[in-house]
Design a protein around this motif. Structure first.
Motif, PDB file in Angstrom:
ATOM      1  N   MET A 281       0.778  -1.264  -0.086  1.00 28.26           N
ATOM      2  CA  MET A 281       0.037   0.234  -0.073  1.00 28.26           C
ATOM      3  C   MET A 281       0.924   1.464  -0.063  1.00 28.26           C
ATOM      4  O   MET A 281       1.730   1.432   0.660  1.00 28.26           O
ATOM      5  N   GLU A 282       0.557   2.140  -0.874  1.00 27.91           N
ATOM      6  CA  GLU A 282       1.173   3.368  -0.818  1.00 27.91           C
ATOM      7  C   GLU A 282       0.188   4.700  -0.617  1.00 27.91           C
ATOM      8  O   GLU A 282      -0.901   4.619  -1.464  1.00 27.91           O
ATOM      9  N   ILE A 283       0.527   5.186   0.439  1.00 24.50           N
ATOM     10  CA  ILE A 283      -0.435   6.430   1.087  1.00 24.50           C
ATOM     11  C   ILE A 283       0.260   7.805   0.670  1.00 24.50           C
ATOM     12  O   ILE A 283       1.460   8.049   1.294  1.00 24.50           O
ATOM     13  N   LEU A 293       5.216  -1.938   2.462  1.00 29.11           N
ATOM     14  CA  LEU A 293       5.736  -2.942   1.188  1.00 29.11           C
ATOM     15  C   LEU A 293       5.240  -4.290   1.410  1.00 29.11           C
ATOM     16  O   LEU A 293       5.095  -5.066   0.544  1.00 29.11           O
ATOM     17  N   ASP A 294       5.000  -4.923   2.823  1.00 30.04           N
ATOM     18  CA  ASP A 294       4.816  -6.158   3.175  1.00 30.04           C
ATOM     19  C   ASP A 294       4.384  -6.121   4.491  1.00 30.04           C
ATOM     20  O   ASP A 294       4.061  -5.088   4.966  1.00 30.04           O
ATOM     21  N   ASN A 295       4.281  -7.271   5.199  1.00 28.75           N
ATOM     22  CA  ASN A 295       3.932  -7.132   6.611  1.00 28.75           C
ATOM     23  C   ASN A 295       4.805  -6.357   7.719  1.00 28.75           C
ATOM     24  O   ASN A 295       4.128  -5.888   8.831  1.00 28.75           O
ATOM     25  N   ARG A 299       8.685   2.190   3.587  1.00 24.64           N
ATOM     26  CA  ARG A 299       9.416   3.249   3.275  1.00 24.64           C
ATOM     27  C   ARG A 299       8.727   4.614   3.303  1.00 24.64           C
ATOM     28  O   ARG A 299       7.527   4.522   3.231  1.00 24.64           O
ATOM     29  N   LEU A 300       9.416   5.552   3.873  1.00 27.24           N
ATOM     30  CA  LEU A 300       8.547   6.782   4.425  1.00 27.24           C
ATOM     31  C   LEU A 300       9.444   8.142   3.907  1.00 27.24           C
ATOM     32  O   LEU A 300      10.541   8.194   3.745  1.00 27.24           O
ATOM     33  N   GLU A 308      14.151   9.665   1.448  1.00 26.05           N
ATOM     34  CA  GLU A 308      13.128   8.756   1.814  1.00 26.05           C
ATOM     35  C   GLU A 308      14.122   7.916   2.775  1.00 26.05           C
ATOM     36  O   GLU A 308      15.348   7.900   2.703  1.00 26.05           O
ATOM     37  N   HIS A 309      13.699   7.308   3.830  1.00 26.57           N
ATOM     38  CA  HIS A 309      14.176   6.370   4.668  1.00 26.57           C
ATOM     39  C   HIS A 309      13.159   5.007   4.679  1.00 26.57           C
ATOM     40  O   HIS A 309      12.092   5.191   4.499  1.00 26.57           O
ATOM     41  N   SER A 310      14.001   3.787   5.129  1.00 25.69           N
ATOM     42  CA  SER A 310      13.381   2.745   5.264  1.00 25.69           C
ATOM     43  C   SER A 310      13.134   2.518   6.831  1.00 25.69           C
ATOM     44  O   SER A 310      13.838   3.115   7.572  1.00 25.69           O
ATOM     45  N   ARG A 311      12.281   1.561   7.270  1.00 26.16           N
ATOM     46  CA  ARG A 311      11.879   1.256   8.426  1.00 26.16           C
ATOM     47  C   ARG A 311      11.425  -0.140   8.712  1.00 26.16           C
ATOM     48  O   ARG A 311      10.605  -0.774   7.768  1.00 26.16           O
TER      49      ARG A 311
END
Length: 374
Positions: A281-283, A293-295, A299-300, A308-311
């Motif tokens: 889902m992309e908001i 991206l999955d469960n 990325r935000l 952008e950074h990952s989490r």
């Protein structure tokens, strides 16, 4: 006299024990008594193989197809005494507190019709129903007889989705939501090797209500309805494709659904043609975006972020129920309340069916379907 006295005391004791047992059941003590209705769904192993948990007890299985019933008995080492070919007989004999439906989507209405008057709670696999008329009737029965009617989606268990909703709603991380893009699906039922009984109803336009549009379009409609706090869309536009008519001759295998709201839009891409499994889902908001991206992975980027950074998020950071049967048990026992327009909730999932039905009408007519938002 002594003998009469002894019998009297014994009767009082027996009645007291019986009363206490009835009271304990009424008060919701002990494991939740659950019956399974239908076993053709490919997700039925979740409950048939759930023997190491103490919150739920399997008390009966309704499966009219004896060959399939024998397959389940052998495959999961279950007692044949658990199985019934008459639904009413099973419900009246084993008296479950809740039922989980693992038959076709079309059969969900029949399950609620049987269970609601008996005061038995129901959880179905997604989506709630094949048509809005079915969904409305199920909703009416659930409300009349005051039962819980829940719909289970895998994406309800994702910490990434829960965190995305938290960032959008509680932290205002992205500002006002403007566009949401949701991708769901896999390579196709045949391609991933689902069982024949599951394949047969998934590819039936009546039993499943459609193909990929129903099977995976429901995820996006469910997530977006929750994100929009139950706000009704103003219009739905959809197109479907049949890339593999030799495999899926009766239903679509690819769908794109555009759901419009007064201030936002959702694009749902549901397919049996993805090269890999996906549920993401992309908001996008006015000041940032959040991608689930999955469960667990995200990325935000927000307004003040240079890049952008990952989490990675887990249930330790943001608790979610990773087991739908644990969720069902806690709802029925009153330990938790289903939030209004929550992912499992009845009002959310009636709206999901409303969106899907409008999408099918749009495909049929080639036009945008306008919806009454009142």
């Amino acid at each position: 006299m002594k003998r009469h006295h002894f019998i009297t005391v014994l009767l009082i004791c027996l009645l007291t024990v019986s009363g206490l047992r009835s009271y304990a059941q009424a008060a919701g003590k002990g494991p939740l008594r659950v019956a399974v209705v239908g076993t053709s769904h490919g997700h039925v192993p979740w409950i048939l193989n759930r023997k190491d948990k103490s919150d739920v007890t399997l008390v009966g299985v309704y499966e009219p197809d004896q060959e399939l019933a024998d397959k389940r008995i052998k495959g999961y080492k279950l007692s044949p005494d658990l199985f019934y070919t008459d639904l009413s007989k099973m419900l009246d004999k084993v008296k479950p507190e809740a039922v989980v439906a693992f038959g076709s989507v079309y059969d969900h209405a029949m399950v609620v019709e049987a269970c609601a008057p008996r005061g038995i709670h129901v959880m179905v696999e997604k989506p709630l129903a094949t048509t809005l008329a079915q969904a409305r009737k199920m909703e009416s029965l659930a409300k009349k007889y005051k039962i819980h009617l829940l719909t289970n989606f895998e994406t309800s268990w994702y910490p990434s989705n829960a965190k995305a909703f938290q960032l959008v709603n509680d932290s205002n991380y992205v500002g006002a939501v403007r566009k949401v893009v949701i991708h769901d699906g896999h390579q196709g039922p045949k391609e991933i090797g689902v069982g024949k009984e599951f394949f047969d109803f998934l590819t039936d336009p009546v039993l499943n209500g459609g193909g990929a549009l129903m099977d995976f379009g429901c995820y996006g409609a469910n997530l977006m309805t929750h994100l929009m706090h139950g706000q009704q869309p103003v219009s739905v536009t959809a197109v479907t494709r049949q890339y593999k008519p030799s495999i899926y001759p009766k239903v679509d295998d690819d769908a794109t659904i555009i759901v419009n709201y007064p201030t936002a839009q959702c694009v749902i891409q549901a397919s049996w043609n993805w090269p890999f499994n996906r549920k993401d889902m992309e908001i996008y908001g006015e000041t940032g975006y959040v991608f689930a991206l999955d469960n667990n992975n995200m990325r935000l980027r927000a307004k003040n972020d240079k890049k952008e950074h990952s989490r990675v998020v887990t249930v330790k950071e943001i608790p979610v129920y990773e087991d739908p049967f644990a969720y069902l048990a806690d709802v029925v026992r009153g330990k938790i309340t289903v939030p209004e327009n929550g992912l499992y909730s009845l009002e959310n999932n009636v709206t999901v069916v409303r969106i899907l039905e409008a999408a099918k009408e749009s495909v049929k007519t080639g036009k945008t379907v306008m919806l009454d938002t009142k």
